[in-house]
Every structure is written in structure tokens, then in C-alpha cells.
Design an enzyme around this catalytic site. Structure first.
Site, PDB file in Angstrom:
ATOM      1  CE1 TYR A 148      -3.953  -1.895  -0.413  1.00 41.10           C
ATOM      2  CE2 TYR A 148      -2.928  -3.336   1.219  1.00 41.10           C
ATOM      3  CZ  TYR A 148      -3.899  -3.105   0.249  1.00 41.10           C
ATOM      4  OH  TYR A 148      -4.792  -4.101  -0.066  1.00 41.10           O
ATOM      5  CD  GLN A 163     -16.571  -1.697  -6.386  1.00 43.33           C
ATOM      6  OE1 GLN A 163     -16.428  -2.864  -6.056  1.00 43.33           O
ATOM      7  NE2 GLN A 163     -16.889  -1.351  -7.624  1.00 43.33           N
ATOM      8  CG  ASP A 200      -7.944   6.215  -7.391  1.00 43.62           C
ATOM      9  OD1 ASP A 200      -8.801   7.097  -7.231  1.00 43.62           O
ATOM     10  OD2 ASP A 200      -8.041   5.350  -8.298  1.00 43.62           O
ATOM     11  CG  HIS A 204     -13.989  -1.455  -1.212  1.00 47.71           C
ATOM     12  ND1 HIS A 204     -14.009  -2.014  -2.472  1.00 47.71           N
ATOM     13  CD2 HIS A 204     -15.047  -1.978  -0.558  1.00 47.71           C
ATOM     14  CE1 HIS A 204     -15.053  -2.830  -2.568  1.00 47.71           C
ATOM     15  NE2 HIS A 204     -15.698  -2.820  -1.419  1.00 47.71           N
ATOM     16  N   GLY A 235     -16.910   0.949 -14.767  1.00 47.48           N
ATOM     17  CA  GLY A 235     -15.567   0.383 -14.625  1.00 47.48           C
ATOM     18  C   GLY A 235     -15.389  -0.562 -13.455  1.00 47.48           C
TER      19      GLY A 235
HETATM   20  P1  NAD Z   1     -11.598  -4.913 -11.246  1.00 45.27           P
HETATM   21  O1  NAD Z   1     -10.169  -4.734 -11.590  1.00 45.27           O
HETATM   22  O2  NAD Z   1     -12.061  -6.200 -10.708  1.00 45.27           O
HETATM   23  O3  NAD Z   1     -12.467  -4.599 -12.561  1.00 45.27           O
HETATM   24  C1  NAD Z   1     -12.181  -3.495 -13.358  1.00 45.27           C
HETATM   25  C2  NAD Z   1     -13.231  -3.416 -14.448  1.00 45.27           C
HETATM   26  O4  NAD Z   1     -12.973  -2.240 -15.181  1.00 45.27           O
HETATM   27  C3  NAD Z   1     -13.219  -4.585 -15.441  1.00 45.27           C
HETATM   28  O5  NAD Z   1     -14.548  -5.031 -15.640  1.00 45.27           O
HETATM   29  C4  NAD Z   1     -12.636  -3.965 -16.716  1.00 45.27           C
HETATM   30  O6  NAD Z   1     -13.238  -4.490 -17.881  1.00 45.27           O
HETATM   31  C5  NAD Z   1     -13.028  -2.518 -16.558  1.00 45.27           C
HETATM   32  N1  NAD Z   1     -12.127  -1.579 -17.217  1.00 45.27           N
HETATM   33  C6  NAD Z   1     -10.786  -1.667 -17.420  1.00 45.27           C
HETATM   34  N2  NAD Z   1     -10.328  -0.594 -18.064  1.00 45.27           N
HETATM   35  C7  NAD Z   1     -11.418   0.211 -18.280  1.00 45.27           C
HETATM   36  C8  NAD Z   1     -11.603   1.471 -18.900  1.00 45.27           C
HETATM   37  N3  NAD Z   1     -10.584   2.153 -19.451  1.00 45.27           N
HETATM   38  N4  NAD Z   1     -12.855   1.987 -18.940  1.00 45.27           N
HETATM   39  C9  NAD Z   1     -13.911   1.325 -18.401  1.00 45.27           C
HETATM   40  N5  NAD Z   1     -13.785   0.131 -17.814  1.00 45.27           N
HETATM   41  C10 NAD Z   1     -12.555  -0.418 -17.744  1.00 45.27           C
HETATM   42  O7  NAD Z   1     -11.977  -3.739 -10.271  1.00 45.27           O
HETATM   43  P2  NAD Z   1     -13.199  -3.518  -9.284  1.00 45.27           P
HETATM   44  O8  NAD Z   1     -14.437  -4.094  -9.826  1.00 45.27           O
HETATM   45  O9  NAD Z   1     -13.150  -2.095  -8.884  1.00 45.27           O
HETATM   46  O10 NAD Z   1     -12.821  -4.446  -8.025  1.00 45.27           O
HETATM   47  C11 NAD Z   1     -12.152  -4.309  -7.158  1.00 45.27           C
HETATM   48  C12 NAD Z   1     -11.397  -3.883  -5.971  1.00 45.27           C
HETATM   49  O11 NAD Z   1     -10.087  -3.461  -6.318  1.00 45.27           O
HETATM   50  C13 NAD Z   1     -11.993  -2.677  -5.329  1.00 45.27           C
HETATM   51  O12 NAD Z   1     -12.414  -3.107  -4.112  1.00 45.27           O
HETATM   52  C14 NAD Z   1     -10.882  -1.655  -5.142  1.00 45.27           C
HETATM   53  O13 NAD Z   1     -10.756  -1.293  -3.787  1.00 45.27           O
HETATM   54  C15 NAD Z   1      -9.631  -2.355  -5.544  1.00 45.27           C
HETATM   55  N6  NAD Z   1      -8.751  -1.576  -6.449  1.00 45.27           N
HETATM   56  C16 NAD Z   1      -8.760  -0.218  -6.471  1.00 45.27           C
HETATM   57  C17 NAD Z   1      -7.939   0.486  -7.361  1.00 45.27           C
HETATM   58  C18 NAD Z   1      -7.963   1.988  -7.350  1.00 45.27           C
HETATM   59  O14 NAD Z   1      -8.190   2.586  -6.314  1.00 45.27           O
HETATM   60  N7  NAD Z   1      -7.785   2.652  -8.506  1.00 45.27           N
HETATM   61  C19 NAD Z   1      -7.150  -0.198  -8.263  1.00 45.27           C
HETATM   62  C20 NAD Z   1      -7.147  -1.604  -8.213  1.00 45.27           C
HETATM   63  C21 NAD Z   1      -7.965  -2.270  -7.303  1.00 45.27           C
END
Ligand code: NAD
Ligand code: ZN
Length: 235
Positions: free
Chosen positions: A56, A91, A94, A109, A175
Site C-alpha cells: 500500500y 470502490q 485512490d 473500500h 468500470g
Molecule cells: P476490477 O479490476 O475487478 O475490474 C475493473 C473493471 O474495469 C473490469 O470489468 C474492466 O473491464 C473494466 N475496465 C478496465 N479498463 C477500463 C476502462 N478504461 N474503462 C472502463 N472500464 C474499464 O476492479 P473492481 O471491480 O473495482 O474491483 C475491485 C477492488 O479493487 C476494489 O475493491 C478496489 O478497492 C480495488 N482496487 C482499487 C484500485 C484503485 O483505487 N484505482 C485499483 C485496483 C484495485
């Protein structure tokens, strides 16, 4: 459209992908090279606090080199203009939604830029690295951990989210893979209360079948187009 007053928007890792933040299920089903059970469970934090804290710390440090994209900015514009109720539930851990200017926002989250005391439960804003056994500024116990909701822990703000879903006329999911509960079930709750449901995602998700409408494509294109169509209706 004319009947829409109250909106709930759920975002996932996909909304930050075009900013250069890796999604959860990246290549090989790994998050930045790690199996999620090794960095995202209470057991992992207990077994290997160095690894979990470092993971993290790296994610937090990365925030300095990424910027909100067109999707974050469009959602912030909508927040500023929308006269009805609006709740953005992310979720993501960031801070790109708030940096774009969204205010009616909850992080279900947790947040990278926050530390949680495992002893007293207090939260502290956190910018730098957070080594294990850092002392809590409130109670002095060396028990600060990343303020991240791990698998098996209770998401935050569920009461606010449930109330908003019950009043929503429109639920929009952006997303997210629809694989992580309870967020994956919000579409069913919203439908139950009579909301229209729209999914904006790069690919069909595990939850697509629940949505009244699904549009596939990158969030940086789909989200501004959707927000502009809503704002046109506002006149
Ligand atoms: P996930 O990675 O499981 O799913 C991401 C989804 O976004 C996929 O369905 C994918 O097809 C789609 N995607 C990818 N690129 C895209 C784009 N350019 N435009 C639109 N859609 C796009 O993520 P989730 O469902 O958010 O699940 C998970 C957990 O991961 C959350 O609980 C979160 O806390 C954590 N997480 C957070 C971050 C962050 O804060 N940015 C990054 C990674 C994981
Ligand atoms: Zn404390």
C-alpha cells in the site's frame, strides 16, 4: 430522463485505468503482481505486515504521478451541476475523484491516504510511507494500518449507500467487474426500488445481465458522453 432526480453512481478500478492506475484483476489475475489474498486480507496483514504495508506504500506513492482523467472530471462536473440528490460511491482507494472535484463522494473500500488505528479505531490523514508498528497519534499504540477494507471486512458507509439506493431513480455502474460483494449487488437493490440501471464498462461484466442497459467502451469516452446527455436534459 425527465423523471430522473436522484442518482447513485458506483465506480471501480476501471474508471482510473486511463489515468495509469492498474486494475484489480490485471494480467494473470494479479493486482500489481500480487495474488489478492496475499495483500488484501486480514490474515495477510497478520502473517506478513511488512509485505502488506509496503504494497500500500507503493500504491500511495504512485498517486503523486497520476492525474484524474476525463471520466473523473465529467463526474465532478455532474456533481457540481446536478440539482437532485447524487451520491458517488467508489470502490477505489485512490484519490482521483476528489482531486477532480467530486464532493458528494464516499469511499466504501477505504483510502490510501488514510491510516486506521487497529487499537482505538481512529483515522489519520496519511501521505507518506506507513511502516508496521507506527504509533497512533491519538492513543499512542503502535498499531496503525492502511485504511483499506480487506476481503472479509465490513465496507464503510453502507447505511448512507443503502438509503441512497432506496431513493435512486437512476443507478449507474462504471468500470467495475461486478465480482466483489456487496457492491456487485447494488444494481439488484436499485432495481428492487424501481431505479433505471446503466452499466458503462470496457467489457461485459459478471453483473451485466442485471442492467437495463450496458454500454461498452473506455470510461474516458463513455462517461463524458453520458454526463453531457444528462446535462443537456437539464437545459
Ligand atoms: P476490477 O479490476 O475487478 O475490474 C475493473 C473493471 O474495469 C473490469 O470489468 C474492466 O473491464 C473494466 N475496465 C478496465 N479498463 C477500463 C476502462 N478504461 N474503462 C472502463 N472500464 C474499464 O476492479 P473492481 O471491480 O473495482 O474491483 C475491485 C477492488 O479493487 C476494489 O475493491 C478496489 O478497492 C480495488 N482496487 C482499487 C484500485 C484503485 O483505487 N484505482 C485499483 C485496483 C484495485
Ligand atoms: Zn489509536
Amino acid at each position: 430522463m425527465a423523471d430522473i432526480r436522484n442518482i447513485v453512481i458506483l465506480t471501480g478500478a476501471g474508471v482510473s485505468a486511463e489515468s495509469g492506475v492498474a486494475t484489480f484483476r490485471g494480467p494473470g489475475g494479479l493486482w500489481e503482481g500480487h495474488r489478492v489474498e496475499n495483500v488484501c486480507t486480514p490474515q495477510a496483514l497478520f502473517r506478513d505486515p511488512e509485505l502488506v504495508h509496503r504494497f500500500y506504500d507503493e500504491r500511495r506513492a504512485k498517486l503523486a504521478s497520476v492525474e484524474p482523467n476525463a471520466a473523473h472530471r465529467a463526474l465532478a462536473r455532474l456533481d457540481q451541476k446536478w440539482p437532485g440528490e447524487l451520491l458517488l460511491v467508489t470502490q477505489n482507494v485512490d484519490d482521483l475523484h476528489e482531486r477532480a472535484g467530486s464532493q458528494r463522494l464516499v469511499h466504501m473500500h477505504g483510502e490510501l491516504k488514510s491510516a486506521l488505528c487497529a487499537a482505538c479505531g481512529n483515522r489519520t490523514d496519511w501521505e507518506d510511507a506507513l511502516p508496521p508498528e507506527t504509533e497512533c497519534p491519538d492513543c499512542g499504540t503502535p498499531a496503525l494500518r492502511p485504511d483499506i477494507v480487506f476481503f472479509g471486512e465490513m465496507p464503510y458507509h453502507m447505511d448512507v449507500i443503502e438509503r441512497a439506493l432506496a431513493r435512486a431513480d437512476l443507478f449507474v455502474s462504471i468500470g467495475t467487474s461486478g465480482a466483489v460483494y456487496p457492491a456487485a449487488g447494488f444494481v439488484q437493490t436499485a432495481r428492487h426500488y424501481g431505479a433505471a440501471t446503466l452499466e458503462l464498462n470496457l467489457d461485459p461484466s459478471e453483473a451485466s445481465a442485471w442492467f437495463g442497459e450496458s454500454r461498452m467502451g473506455p470510461a474516458g469516452t463513455l462517461v463524458p458522453a453520458w454526463v453531457d446527455s444528462l446535462n443537456r436534459n437539464l437545459g
